[in-house]
Design a protein around this motif. Sequence first.
Motif, PDB file in Angstrom:
ATOM      1  N   ALA A   1      -1.418  -3.800   1.322  1.00 16.02           N
ATOM      2  CA  ALA A   1      -1.242  -4.893   2.285  1.00 16.02           C
ATOM      3  C   ALA A   1       0.245  -5.153   2.531  1.00 16.02           C
ATOM      4  CB  ALA A   1      -1.934  -6.157   1.787  1.00 16.02           C
ATOM      5  N   ALA A   2       1.047  -5.175   1.472  1.00 17.01           N
ATOM      6  CA  ALA A   2       2.481  -5.429   1.618  1.00 17.01           C
ATOM      7  C   ALA A   2       3.166  -4.320   2.419  1.00 17.01           C
ATOM      8  CB  ALA A   2       3.133  -5.565   0.245  1.00 17.01           C
ATOM      9  N   ALA A   3       2.683  -3.098   2.265  1.00 14.45           N
ATOM     10  CA  ALA A   3       3.249  -1.970   2.995  1.00 14.45           C
ATOM     11  C   ALA A   3       2.729  -1.895   4.425  1.00 14.45           C
ATOM     12  CB  ALA A   3       2.926  -0.663   2.269  1.00 14.45           C
ATOM     13  N   GLY A   4       1.636  -2.605   4.700  1.00 12.94           N
ATOM     14  CA  GLY A   4       1.008  -2.506   6.011  1.00 12.94           C
ATOM     15  C   GLY A   4       0.354  -1.154   6.222  1.00 12.94           C
ATOM     16  N   ASP A   5      -0.057  -0.521   5.122  1.00 16.87           N
ATOM     17  CA  ASP A   5      -0.618   0.825   5.175  1.00 16.87           C
ATOM     18  C   ASP A   5      -1.868   0.896   4.294  1.00 16.87           C
ATOM     19  OD1 ASP A   5      -1.254   3.515   5.105  1.00 16.87           O
ATOM     20  OD2 ASP A   5       0.719   4.181   4.414  1.00 16.87           O
ATOM     21  N   PRO A   6      -3.066   0.777   4.893  1.00  9.84           N
ATOM     22  CA  PRO A   6      -4.296   0.798   4.099  1.00  9.84           C
ATOM     23  C   PRO A   6      -4.558   2.134   3.412  1.00  9.84           C
ATOM     24  CG  PRO A   6      -4.810   0.808   6.439  1.00  9.84           C
ATOM     25  CD  PRO A   6      -3.324   0.612   6.317  1.00  9.84           C
ATOM     26  N   ASP A   7      -3.836   3.175   3.816  1.00 10.96           N
ATOM     27  CA  ASP A   7      -4.018   4.488   3.215  1.00 10.96           C
ATOM     28  C   ASP A   7      -2.908   4.850   2.233  1.00 10.96           C
ATOM     29  OD1 ASP A   7      -6.384   4.978   4.696  1.00 10.96           O
ATOM     30  OD2 ASP A   7      -5.150   5.510   6.432  1.00 10.96           O
TER      31      ASP A   7
ATOM     32  N   GLN B   1       9.500  -5.802   2.834  1.00 15.02           N
ATOM     33  CA  GLN B   1      10.228  -6.936   2.259  1.00 15.02           C
ATOM     34  C   GLN B   1      11.127  -6.537   1.095  1.00 15.02           C
ATOM     35  OE1 GLN B   1       6.911  -6.261   2.148  1.00 15.02           O
ATOM     36  NE2 GLN B   1       5.861  -7.864   1.047  1.00 15.02           N
ATOM     37  N   GLY B   2      11.235  -5.238   0.812  1.00 11.47           N
ATOM     38  CA  GLY B   2      12.100  -4.751  -0.261  1.00 11.47           C
ATOM     39  C   GLY B   2      11.317  -3.922  -1.267  1.00 11.47           C
ATOM     40  N   ALA B   3      11.933  -3.683  -2.392  1.00 12.49           N
ATOM     41  CA  ALA B   3      11.324  -2.847  -3.425  1.00 12.49           C
ATOM     42  C   ALA B   3      10.231  -3.607  -4.184  1.00 12.49           C
ATOM     43  CB  ALA B   3      12.388  -2.376  -4.403  1.00 12.49           C
ATOM     44  N   ALA B   4       9.239  -2.847  -4.634  1.00 12.69           N
ATOM     45  CA  ALA B   4       8.184  -3.390  -5.496  1.00 12.69           C
ATOM     46  C   ALA B   4       7.939  -2.384  -6.608  1.00 12.69           C
ATOM     47  CB  ALA B   4       6.905  -3.644  -4.716  1.00 12.69           C
ATOM     48  N   PHE B   5       7.558  -2.899  -7.770  1.00 14.87           N
ATOM     49  CA  PHE B   5       7.327  -2.058  -8.932  1.00 14.87           C
ATOM     50  C   PHE B   5       6.021  -2.469  -9.596  1.00 14.87           C
ATOM     51  CE2 PHE B   5      11.771  -2.326  -8.064  1.00 14.87           C
ATOM     52  CZ  PHE B   5      12.193  -1.013  -8.135  1.00 14.87           C
ATOM     53  N   HIS B   6       5.170  -1.492  -9.846  1.00 11.56           N
ATOM     54  CA  HIS B   6       3.872  -1.716 -10.479  1.00 11.56           C
ATOM     55  C   HIS B   6       3.958  -1.172 -11.909  1.00 11.56           C
ATOM     56  CE1 HIS B   6      -0.718  -0.647 -10.452  1.00 11.56           C
ATOM     57  NE2 HIS B   6      -0.427  -1.619 -11.305  1.00 11.56           N
TER      58      HIS B   6
ATOM     59  N   GLU C   1      15.122  -4.731 -15.867  1.00 10.11           N
ATOM     60  CA  GLU C   1      16.124  -5.665 -15.323  1.00 10.11           C
ATOM     61  C   GLU C   1      16.406  -5.381 -13.852  1.00 10.11           C
ATOM     62  OE1 GLU C   1      17.361  -8.473 -16.610  1.00 10.11           O
ATOM     63  OE2 GLU C   1      16.053  -8.098 -18.327  1.00 10.11           O
ATOM     64  N   GLU C   2      16.557  -4.124 -13.495  1.00  3.27           N
ATOM     65  CA  GLU C   2      16.826  -3.769 -12.104  1.00  3.27           C
ATOM     66  C   GLU C   2      15.637  -4.089 -11.202  1.00  3.27           C
ATOM     67  OE1 GLU C   2      17.074  -1.530 -14.678  1.00  3.27           O
ATOM     68  OE2 GLU C   2      19.239  -1.594 -14.934  1.00  3.27           O
ATOM     69  N   SER C   3      14.435  -3.858 -11.711  1.00  3.01           N
ATOM     70  CA  SER C   3      13.234  -4.078 -10.894  1.00  3.01           C
ATOM     71  C   SER C   3      13.008  -5.549 -10.573  1.00  3.01           C
ATOM     72  CB  SER C   3      11.996  -3.495 -11.575  1.00  3.01           C
ATOM     73  OG  SER C   3      11.649  -4.242 -12.725  1.00  3.01           O
TER      74      SER C   3
END
Length: 153
Positions: free
Chosen positions: A52-58, A76-81, A99-101
Amino acid sequence: MPDTLHLLLPDLAATERLAARAAGLARPGDALLLEGPLGAGKSAFCRAFLRAAAGDPDLEVPSPSFTLVQGYELPQGAAFHYDLYRLSGPDELEELGWEESREGIVLVEWPDRLGWLTPEAALRISLQPDPEGAARHAVLQGWDSRLAALAGL
């Protein structure tokens, strides 16, 4: 304004809708901490959030169970899972770029491993499967004024 939100998510689609609402409200510096037993829907929530955040369902969103962290560039920037299941504690996070994430959005499965590194202003999401079927019980805490928006209030 509620400080704790209790939701019944009747199926995977409801979990995905909640994740999409959270993605619309998230901003850099946010942490979403997902708790619950194996099979509770933590990874499904993260996958739906990132798509959803990427706007890409695939968008391909592999589980970070073995890599421990997966990074994404979002509008909106970087995301880390992060999946911290295999970690013994916070000392092991430094080499994973914790720390960077934190400048981006972090989604953390098994946040109990964070210890003293647990962000205070995080959105805590506890997911518990309903033993009777596909439903999940969700308890959300944090995010102050954004919490009500998650429920659509």
